[in-house]
Design a protein around this motif. Structure first.
Motif, PDB file in Angstrom:
ATOM      1  N   GLY A  98     -48.714   5.159  -2.662  1.00 51.43           N
ATOM      2  CA  GLY A  98     -48.374   6.167  -3.664  1.00 51.43           C
ATOM      3  C   GLY A  98     -46.944   6.216  -4.169  1.00 51.43           C
ATOM      4  O   GLY A  98     -46.613   7.054  -5.011  1.00 51.43           O
ATOM      5  N   LYS A  99     -46.073   5.356  -3.693  1.00 51.42           N
ATOM      6  CA  LYS A  99     -44.670   5.405  -4.134  1.00 51.42           C
ATOM      7  C   LYS A  99     -44.177   3.988  -4.408  1.00 51.42           C
ATOM      8  O   LYS A  99     -44.523   3.057  -3.683  1.00 51.42           O
ATOM      9  N   TRP A 100     -43.323   3.847  -5.434  1.00 53.43           N
ATOM     10  CA  TRP A 100     -42.780   2.518  -5.751  1.00 53.43           C
ATOM     11  C   TRP A 100     -41.680   2.121  -4.780  1.00 53.43           C
ATOM     12  O   TRP A 100     -41.473   0.945  -4.497  1.00 53.43           O
ATOM     13  N   ASN A 101     -40.936   3.103  -4.292  1.00 46.76           N
ATOM     14  CA  ASN A 101     -39.670   2.799  -3.646  1.00 46.76           C
ATOM     15  C   ASN A 101     -39.503   3.681  -2.395  1.00 46.76           C
ATOM     16  O   ASN A 101     -39.578   4.903  -2.487  1.00 46.76           O
ATOM     17  N   PHE A 102     -39.275   3.032  -1.257  1.00 46.47           N
ATOM     18  CA  PHE A 102     -39.124   3.768   0.007  1.00 46.47           C
ATOM     19  C   PHE A 102     -37.686   3.702   0.520  1.00 46.47           C
ATOM     20  O   PHE A 102     -37.423   3.770   1.712  1.00 46.47           O
ATOM     21  N   ASP A 103     -36.746   3.582  -0.418  1.00 44.37           N
ATOM     22  CA  ASP A 103     -35.341   3.380  -0.038  1.00 44.37           C
ATOM     23  C   ASP A 103     -34.800   4.534   0.814  1.00 44.37           C
ATOM     24  O   ASP A 103     -33.933   4.336   1.658  1.00 44.37           O
ATOM     25  N   HIS A 104     -35.315   5.742   0.574  1.00 51.53           N
ATOM     26  CA  HIS A 104     -34.802   6.877   1.343  1.00 51.53           C
ATOM     27  C   HIS A 104     -35.068   6.739   2.836  1.00 51.53           C
ATOM     28  O   HIS A 104     -34.368   7.335   3.654  1.00 51.53           O
ATOM     29  N   ASP A 105     -36.081   5.922   3.189  1.00 52.36           N
ATOM     30  CA  ASP A 105     -36.381   5.729   4.615  1.00 52.36           C
ATOM     31  C   ASP A 105     -35.588   4.559   5.195  1.00 52.36           C
ATOM     32  O   ASP A 105     -35.798   4.162   6.337  1.00 52.36           O
ATOM     33  N   ASN A 106     -34.708   3.976   4.390  1.00 51.83           N
ATOM     34  CA  ASN A 106     -34.042   2.737   4.798  1.00 51.83           C
ATOM     35  C   ASN A 106     -32.547   2.922   5.005  1.00 51.83           C
ATOM     36  O   ASN A 106     -31.768   2.033   4.686  1.00 51.83           O
ATOM     37  N   ARG A 107     -32.146   4.057   5.498  1.00 51.82           N
ATOM     38  CA  ARG A 107     -30.704   4.297   5.624  1.00 51.82           C
ATOM     39  C   ARG A 107     -30.312   4.784   7.003  1.00 51.82           C
ATOM     40  O   ARG A 107     -29.405   5.595   7.154  1.00 51.82           O
ATOM     41  N   PRO A 135     -44.376  -1.712   8.764  1.00 51.95           N
ATOM     42  CA  PRO A 135     -44.581  -0.499   7.960  1.00 51.95           C
ATOM     43  C   PRO A 135     -44.205  -0.718   6.497  1.00 51.95           C
ATOM     44  O   PRO A 135     -43.504  -1.678   6.155  1.00 51.95           O
ATOM     45  N   ILE A 136     -44.616   0.221   5.662  1.00 49.44           N
ATOM     46  CA  ILE A 136     -44.393   0.097   4.223  1.00 49.44           C
ATOM     47  C   ILE A 136     -42.900   0.081   3.880  1.00 49.44           C
ATOM     48  O   ILE A 136     -42.462  -0.647   2.999  1.00 49.44           O
ATOM     49  N   ASN A 137     -42.085   0.874   4.582  1.00 51.09           N
ATOM     50  CA  ASN A 137     -40.669   0.898   4.188  1.00 51.09           C
ATOM     51  C   ASN A 137     -40.004  -0.460   4.422  1.00 51.09           C
ATOM     52  O   ASN A 137     -39.072  -0.832   3.701  1.00 51.09           O
ATOM     53  N   ALA A 138     -40.497  -1.224   5.405  1.00 50.44           N
ATOM     54  CA  ALA A 138     -39.954  -2.562   5.645  1.00 50.44           C
ATOM     55  C   ALA A 138     -40.451  -3.528   4.570  1.00 50.44           C
ATOM     56  O   ALA A 138     -39.663  -4.231   3.922  1.00 50.44           O
ATOM     57  N   ALA A 139     -41.773  -3.541   4.364  1.00 51.90           N
ATOM     58  CA  ALA A 139     -42.345  -4.502   3.414  1.00 51.90           C
ATOM     59  C   ALA A 139     -41.858  -4.229   1.996  1.00 51.90           C
ATOM     60  O   ALA A 139     -41.403  -5.138   1.289  1.00 51.90           O
ATOM     61  N   GLU A 140     -41.900  -2.962   1.591  1.00 54.14           N
ATOM     62  CA  GLU A 140     -41.481  -2.626   0.220  1.00 54.14           C
ATOM     63  C   GLU A 140     -39.979  -2.883   0.050  1.00 54.14           C
ATOM     64  O   GLU A 140     -39.540  -3.463  -0.936  1.00 54.14           O
ATOM     65  N   GLY A 141     -39.197  -2.457   1.061  1.00 57.87           N
ATOM     66  CA  GLY A 141     -37.737  -2.638   0.980  1.00 57.87           C
ATOM     67  C   GLY A 141     -37.388  -4.112   0.834  1.00 57.87           C
ATOM     68  O   GLY A 141     -36.504  -4.478   0.053  1.00 57.87           O
TER      69      GLY A 141
END
Ligand code: FAD
Ligand code: DLZ
Ligand code: SF4
Length: 508
Positions: free
Chosen positions: A170-179, A292-298
């Motif tokens: 449901g989201k294009w970008n998971f950057d907020h979980d990558n900090r 997880p999605i934040n790794a793959a998408e990031g």
């Protein structure tokens, strides 16, 4: 009549458009180690060794595949010293009248080939997902060329991490979980390392003899030099690091240089790995439930988003892009960038790592060396030449937009909507550099104050006219304006003192 098929040091892909266009029963492949390419900046010895070793192995693989390859080593007595010189020499030898080449990744070489006194056919480099035409079409009519929207198009085009027309989860970008800040322990031993075989050892001897004086340590040399090895390095990353890549993407540690990063940019950039195959492997790990999605998408965003976008900007903006200097910065690059003494632990550690590994990860490049150069007002062209020289993955099409645009804001905001600047607080949050630094990150003025704290306000103050109406910088200026006037005066005077020390060549 045979044609010459030129394969450059960063075009080591069996599916290269120039090779696809060629006839191995008639055409002749030309590859050459030449001084003009080793000397346009003082490349790190590891970078030269990687390129030469991988070129020699690629030439051997082409020969095994039935190609007639004319390969010139750097020390060959008849080496003419330039790519065009080598083409003319091979044309004389073979009677060929035409050259076919996949478009080089640098205006300098494109211009040289276009002006070569031999008919040269330049084919598109379709190892990239977005063609020049596709990027121009995307860019045309847009007020701002924000990477995020380009990236969404690339997701739709490739189908990577898509659920029909929508992004997965449901989201294009998971950057907020990558900090997440730097972890205490890193459960990854870094990239897969390879022991040099006899062919690589011969290259190392040559590079030592010819380029031993360049900034950078040649040994230990452990890079992959063939596609097979690069694929192993990729698999090692996907299996052991990718799952945590997203979480700790922005973290920095003095004694762990690679954290959960892939360290594959050089392999992709010289053609050993295909960017799409890399992303497909990452998407497959996500689909299998191992990351997880934040790794793959990031991760996928960095490649089909940032990497493609940077190339698009480089070719859209033209050959003069590297000369941009919108902020009018003119200070010379200080010696500390070349390993000269500094008391700033973050800079000293990042430069030392760069010297030893020809590698620093994105946040080290952006928020340590880049941040300092921007705050201190260093001439962006000198900064650009430094980045082009010292990193093993540096080729102008990707290095220049990252440096001139993203890091130094010298293009006036084509790439970045605001300058990437920070005080010491950000560096302290994301790294362990400040512990043990001669400066105090919590100190805002006076002797011992972290230079990032001083230069940050100096930068904002001296560029107020340009940035005061930038909505994303409003908070910064409000904080500055709320400070007592005498404190602001002290901050600026202390920052001037740091800059004066830099100018006088004194240790900072
Ligand atoms: P990871 O962090 O594991 O990321 C995965 C991949 O994503 C990389 O291998 C790379 O192919 C791609 N990627 C990530 N960020 C970017 C980006 N901003 N632009 C393009 N591709 C990206 N990258 C280069 O390939 N060559 C350069 O010369 C270069 N110069 C840079 C200069 C500056 C000032 C900055 C701020 C960044 C620069 N980058 C450059 C981008 C980035 O720092 C490197 O791609 C990354 O550090 C490579 O390490 P890695 O393979 O471990 O990447
Ligand atoms: C970077 C580099 C170096 C150091 N040496 C060579 C070389 O000797 N021969 C060659 O074909 N390519 C080399 N390269 C890569 C080129 O500089 C690169 O193809 C252009 O900069 C365009 O990206
Ligand atoms: Fe860098 Fe300042 Fe931290 Fe020292 S205190 S490591 S100079 S951010």
């Amino acid at each position: 009549m045979s044609r010459l098929i030129l394969v450059l040091g960063d075009q080591l892909s069996h599916g290269l458009s120039a090779l696809r266009d060629a006839d191995r029963t008639k055409d002749v492949v030309v590859m050459a180690e030449v001084a003009a390419e080793t000397d346009y900046v003082q490349h790190h010895p590891k970078k030269i060794a990687l390129i030469f070793a991988a070129m020699r192995k690629f030439a051997a693989a082409l020969r095994a595949d039935g190609w007639d390859v004319r390969y010139c080593e750097l020390d060959d007595t008849d080496n003419t010293g330039s790519i065009v010189g080598e083409l003319l020499r091979r044309a004389d030898q073979t009677g060929a009248t035409d050259v076919v080449v996949t478009e080089p990744g640098e205006w300098r070489l494109i211009t040289a080939l276009k002006h070569a006194p031999i008919t040269t056919h330049i084919l598109p480099d379709d190892r990239f997902i977005a063609s020049h035409h596709a990027f121009e079409t995307w860019a045309s009519g847009r007020k701002q060329l924000r990477m995020e929207y380009f990236y969404r198009d690339m997701r739709r085009k490739t189908g990577l991490l898509m659920d029909g027309k929508d992004p997965v989860e449901g989201k294009w970008n998971f950057d907020h979980d990558n900090r997440k800040p730097a972890p205490e322990d890193v459960a990854f031993d870094g990239p897969l390392r390879f022991t040099p075989d006899a062919d690589v050892a011969a290259v190392l001897d040559l590079v030592e003899a010819r380029f031993g004086g360049h900034f950078g340590d040649l040994h230990p040399f452990w890079f992959a030099t063939t596609r097979g090895q690069a694929l192993q390095a990729l698999a090692h990353f996907v299996d052991h690091a990718l799952a945590r890549f997203g979480d700790y993407q922005d973290a920095m540690l003095s004694e762990n240089r690679f954290l959960y990063h892939a360290v594959i940019s050089a392999y992709i950039n010289i053609g050993l790995l295909d960017p799409l195959e890399v992303c497909e492997k990452v998407a497959a790990a996500y689909a299998a439930g191992t990351v997880p999605i934040n790794a793959a998408e990031g991760f996928i965003r960095q490649i089909i988003g940032w990497r493609e976008y940077m190339r698009g900007i480089y070719f859209l903006e033209g050959p003069q892009y590297t000369e941009r200097n919108m902020l009018g910065h003119t200070r010379d690059l200080p010696d500390l960038f070349w390993g000269g003494e500094t008391q700033m632990r973050c800079l000293s550690k990042t430069v030392q790592q760069t010297k030893q590994e020809a590698y620093a990860h994105h946040i080290q490049r952006l928020m340590i060396t880049g941040n300092f150069a921007l705050l201190a007002g260093i001439d962006p062209q000198q900064v650009h030449e430094w980045y082009l020289a010292v990193y093993m993955d540096a080729f102008e099409w990707v290095e220049a937009p990252n440096t001139v645009g993203m890091s130094q804001f010298a293009d006036g905001g084509i790439i970045a909507s605001k300058p990437y600047v920070s005080s010491g607080a950000y560096i302290n949050r994301m790294s362990d550099y400040c512990k043990g630094c001669a400066y105090k990150v919590s100190q805002k003025t006076g002797e011992g104050a972290c230079p990032f704290n001083l230069l940050y306000w100096h930068f904002l103050d001296r560029h107020r006219d340009r940035f005061k109406s930038n909505a994303r910088m409003g908070n910064m200026y409000r904080t500055w304006d709320k400070m007592a006037a005498d404190r602001r005066t002290t901050v600026l005077a202390d920052a001037d003192e740091v800059l004066a020390r830099l100018d006088a060549g004194r240790v900072v």
